[in-house]
Design an enzyme around this catalytic site. Structure first.
Site, PDB file in Angstrom:
ATOM      1  N   CYS A  26       0.863  -1.172   0.000  1.00  0.00           N
ATOM      2  CA  CYS A  26       0.000   0.000   0.000  1.00  0.00           C
ATOM      3  C   CYS A  26       0.904   1.227   0.000  1.00  0.00           C
ATOM      4  CB  CYS A  26      -0.968  -0.010   1.182  1.00  0.00           C
ATOM      5  SG  CYS A  26      -0.183  -0.116   2.794  1.00  0.00           S
ATOM      6  N   HIS A 562      14.179  -7.822  33.984  1.00  0.00           N
ATOM      7  CA  HIS A 562      13.351  -7.760  32.777  1.00  0.00           C
ATOM      8  C   HIS A 562      12.934  -9.177  32.403  1.00  0.00           C
ATOM      9  CE1 HIS A 562      12.129  -6.958  28.616  1.00  0.00           C
ATOM     10  NE2 HIS A 562      12.138  -5.665  28.906  1.00  0.00           N
TER      11      HIS A 562
END
Length: 639
Positions: A26, A562
C-alpha cells in the site's frame, strides 16, 4: 537495483521466498501473507535500516517501509520471483472471519489505490478551479479534466473486476469482462424506456422491469461507480470458472472456460447478484447516515480519534467499501471526512517533538516524518516518532478527535475519493454549492487539530523524559542525576529472584542487554513463574506492562529485572504484579507472577536479565553455579 540488498534481507527475514504466499503493497508498507509467521524474524526486521517497523494484522505480515515502498516492493517481487502471484482464495483459512474480510478488501483496493487518489485529486482540483473562477464547465480544459477525474470512478467495476478476480483466484480478464458488462453504454437508455411491468410494488424494493432474459425479469440498475456488485460477481465467477476448468478438456479450455463462465455469470449478476447487492449497498448507506445523524459530534470524536489506531493495525480498510458506497449511493460521505484532521494532528505532534527534543537523532527523524505527514502519509510519524514516545501519540489522538468533532458538528462531507493530506482538501468542495460553511469548517478543524497537537506535545508531551530505560539504553535513575548518591554505597550480595538456569548476559538474544549497554549482570531462564525480591529496598520503576521492575537496594544498588525479551508487546497479559511503585520491599518478597507456558505460546522467550544499572567504578562478582533457586547467591557488587 537501488533496493536490491534491502529486498534480499527482507525476503530472508520473513522466512525465505518459500514461506511467502503472496505480497502486495500500500502507501507505506509491504503486506505479506506468510505460510508460517513463526519463521519470520520480526525483531531483526524491525532493527534493519530502511524498515520503520513490523505489524501483524488482518491476517497479514506488514513490513512498514515508508514513502519509497513501491520501489522496495518492485525489488522484492523481482528478486523473490513473486510477480503474477495471485492471492489464492484458500489463503488464511485459519484466520478469523474479520481478518479475512480485511485481507480481501486490502488486496482488492491496494493495487488501484494510487490511481484512485490521482484521479480524485484531478477531479477535486477541477472543482476548486471552477469555484475560484479559473475554469468554467463550458471550457474544453474543464471538460477534459472532468473526463480524466471521472474515468476510474465511473468505470470502477471494470478495475475491481480485475483485482477482485485475481484475489479470488479467477481469470482477471473474465473479471474485466463482467465489470464492463455492468457499465455497458446501452443500459442507461434501456432504463428510460417504458417498463414491461413492475416487481415488488408498494415495497422498499419496488422495481420496474424493462427487459427479460429467457423470460426471466431483469431489474436494471446503474452500476457505474458501484463496488459491492462486481466484488460478489467476481467471487461467484471464480467458483463457476473453477468448476468448468475441471470438466472442460484442456485442448479447448482457453476459450470455452471464459465462454461458459460469462454466459452463466453475467446473466446471474444482472438478474440476482446486482439487484441484491445494490439494495444492500443502499441499506448500508442509509444505516451509516442514521448512525451519523444520532450524534455527528460523538461520531466525529470516535472516528476522528480512532482513525490512527485503525491505520496502525491496517483495519481502516474495513471502512473503504462503506465510504465508496456512500459516495456512489448518496453522492457524498461523512465517514472519511471525520478522519481528515488526524494527519494534521499527527504532524502537529511531530513538530512539537522536533522543537522540544534534545535528542539529535529524534530531531533528524522528525523532519522527513513531518514532510510526509503534510501529504497524508503518517506512518513514518507514527512509528518513528510519536508512538515510541507514547504521550505525543495520545495527544495526537485527542487533537484528531476534537478536529473530527468540529467536522461532525458542521456536517462536512467528501464528495469524491481524492488525495491525502493537503491534496484531500478539494474533495470537500460541494460540486453544486461550492465552498460552503461545511468546507470552511474542515479548514478550521485541521488548523485546530494541528495547533493542539503541537502545543500539547510541546508543553506536556514528555518528549525528553525517558519512557523506559531500555529505549535509549540508559540506566534506571529516578533522580535524573549522576552524582555520588547514585552509586552503590558498599558491597552488596544479590540473591536470585528466580529458580532456573543461569545464563551469561552475552548469551541473551537482545543487543541492549548482551552488549552491556543497559547494565552488567546475569540472566536466568526461569523454571517457574515466580519472581522474588533479590534484596531489600524500594521499587523505583514498575512498568505498566508488568514485565519489568526497577528497584534500588538499601545500599544504593540499582537493579533492573526484565522478564523475557520483547514481552512489553504482551501489554501485561500473563503477568500479575504483587507490589506497587514506591513500595518498600524485603528480600524474598514475591514481586511478580507470570505464566511461562502462555508467554512462550505467544512466541516470546522468558529469559530474564538481572542487571546493575549504576555499577560505576564498582566490580561485579557473578555466581559460577549453572542453576539456582530463588534466594541462592547470584552476584555481589564489590566497592
Amino acid at each position: 537495483m537501488k533496493y536490491e540488498q534491502l529486498a534480499r534481507d527482507i525476503i530472508d527475514k520473513v522466512g525465505g521466498k518459500e514461506n511467502v504466499t503472496s505480497v502486495v503493497h500500500c502507501i507505506t508498507r509491504l503486506r505479506f501473507k506468510l505460510k508460517d509467521e513463526g519463521k519470520a524474524q520480526t525483531e531483526e526486521l524491525k532493527n534493519m535500516d530502511g524498515i520503520v517497523t513490523v505489524m501483524k494484522s488482518g491476517g497479514q505480515y506488514q513490513v512498514v517501509i515508508g514513502n519509497h515502498v513501491p520501489d522496495v516492493y518492485k525489488a522484492v517481487v523481482e528478486i523473490g520471483g513473486f510477480a503474477g502471484q495471485a492471492s489464492d482464495q484458500d489463503d488464511n483459512q485459519d484466520t478469523n472471519l474479520f481478518n479475512r474480510f480485511i485481507d480481501i478488501i486490502a488486496s482488492i483496493f491496494t493495487p488501484i489505490l494510487g490511481v484512485l487518489a490521482a484521479t480524485g485529486m484531478i477531479k477535486g482540483f477541477n472543482a476548486l478551479f471552477n469555484e475560484i473562477g479559473w475554469l468554467d464547465p463550458s471550457m474544453g480544459t474543464y471538460q477534459i479534466l472532468a473526463i480524466v477525474g471521472d474515468s476510474l470512478f465511473y468505470f470502477f467495476p471494470i478495475f475491481l473486476g480485475y483485482t477482485a478476480s485475481k484475489k479470488f483466484g479467477g481469470a482477471p480478464f473474465i473479471g474485466i469482462a463482467i465489470g464492463a458488462s455492468l457499465v455497458y453504454p446501452t443500459i442507461g437508455p434501456l432504463m428510460e424506456t417504458e417498463p414491461l411491468y413492475t416487481l415488488f410494488t408498494g415495497t422498499l424494493f419496488e422495481s420496474p422491469v424493462h427487459v427479460t432474459f429467457l423470460g426471466i425479469p431483469v431489474i436494471l440498475m446503474n452500476y457505474a461507480s458501484s463496488v459491492i456488485p462486481i466484488i460478489l460477481a467476481a467471487y461467484f465467477s471464480s467458483k463457476v470458472e473453477r468448476g468448468f476448468r475441471k470438466v472442460i478438456p484442456d485442448v479447448v479450455k482457453t476459450f470455452l472456460v471464459p465462454f461458459f463462465t460469462l454466459l452463466v455469470v453475467v446473466p446471474v449478476t444482472f438478474i440476482v447478484i446486482g439487484p441484491i447487492a445494490t439494495w444492500a449497498s443502499q441499506i448500508i448507506g442509509q444505516i451509516t447516515v442514521l448512525v451519523y445523524d444520532l450524534s455527528p459530534i460523538i461520531a466525529g470524536v470516535l472516528i476522528g480519534g480512532g482513525w490512527q489506531v485503525l491505520v496502525i493495525f491496517g483495519l481502516h480498510w474495513g471502512l473503504v467499501p462503506v465510504v465508496i458506497n456512500n459516495i456512489t449511493t448518496m453522492g457524498s460521505d461523512p465517514v472519511l471526512a471525520m478522519t481528515f484532521a488526524a494527519s494534521f494532528a499527527q504532524i502537529g505532534a511531530v513538530l512539537g517533538v522536533w522543537l522540544k527534543t534534545t535528542n539529535q537523532k529524534l530531531k533528524s527523524l522528525s523532519i522527513p516524518a513531518f514532510i510526509s505527514g503534510i501529504f497524508g502519509v503518517t506512518e513514518p510519524a507514527i512509528y518513528g516518532i510519536t508512538l515510541p514516545k507514547k504521550r505525543p501519540f495520545i495527544i495526537s489522538l485527542i487533537a484528531a478527535a476534537i478536529g473530527g468533532a468540529i467536522i461532525g458538528l458542521f456536517g462536512s462531507r467528501i464528495y469524491m475519493i481524492g488525495g491525502l493530506g493537503i491534496f484531500g482538501i478539494p474533495t470537500f468542495i460541494d460540486p453544486d454549492e461550492g465552498m460552503t460553511t461545511a468546507f470552511w469548517a474542515v479548514m478550521v478543524a485541521i488548523v485546530v487539530a494541528f495547533i493542539l497537537g503541537f502545543v500539547l506535545t510541546y508543553l506536556f508531551g514528555g518528549v525528553n523524559k525517558e519512557l523506559t530505560p531500555l529505549e535509549e539504553g540508559e540506566p534506571i535513575n529516578p533522580d535524573g542525576t549522576d552524582d555520588e548518591k547514585n552509586v552503590p554505597k558498599s558491597d552488596e550480595n544479590i540473591v536470585s529472584p528466580l529458580q532456573g538456569t543461569v545464563l551469561a548476559l552475552c548469551d541473551v538474544a537482545d543487543e541492549a542487554f548482551s552488549s552491556g549497554e543497559v547494565g552488567q549482570g546475569v540472566a536466568v531462564e526461569p523454571q517457574d513463574g515466580k519472581l522474588y525480591a533479590p534484596a531489600s529496598g524500594t521499587i523505583t520503576t514498575l512498568f505498566p506492562t508488568k514485565h519489568a521492575i526497577g528497584m534500588t537496594t538499601d545500599n544504593g544498588v540499582e537493579l533492573l529485572i526484565h522478564i523475557g525479551m520483547d514481552t512489553v508487546q504482551l501489554e501485561g497479559k500473563f503477568f500479575t504484579s504483587h507490589v506497587k511503585q514506591g513500595e518498600r520491599i524485603e528480600q524474598g518478597q514475591l514481586l511478580t507472577t507470570f505464566d511461562i507456558a502462555q508467554i512462550k505460546g505467544a512466541g516470546y522467550t522468558t529469559v530474564t536479565p538481572i542487571v546493575v544499572t549504576n555499577l560505576g567504578d564498582a566490580k561485579l562478582s557473578l555466581t559460577e553455579a549453572k542453576s539456582v533457586k530463588h534466594g541462592d547467591h547470584l552476584m555481589t557488587v564489590v566497592r
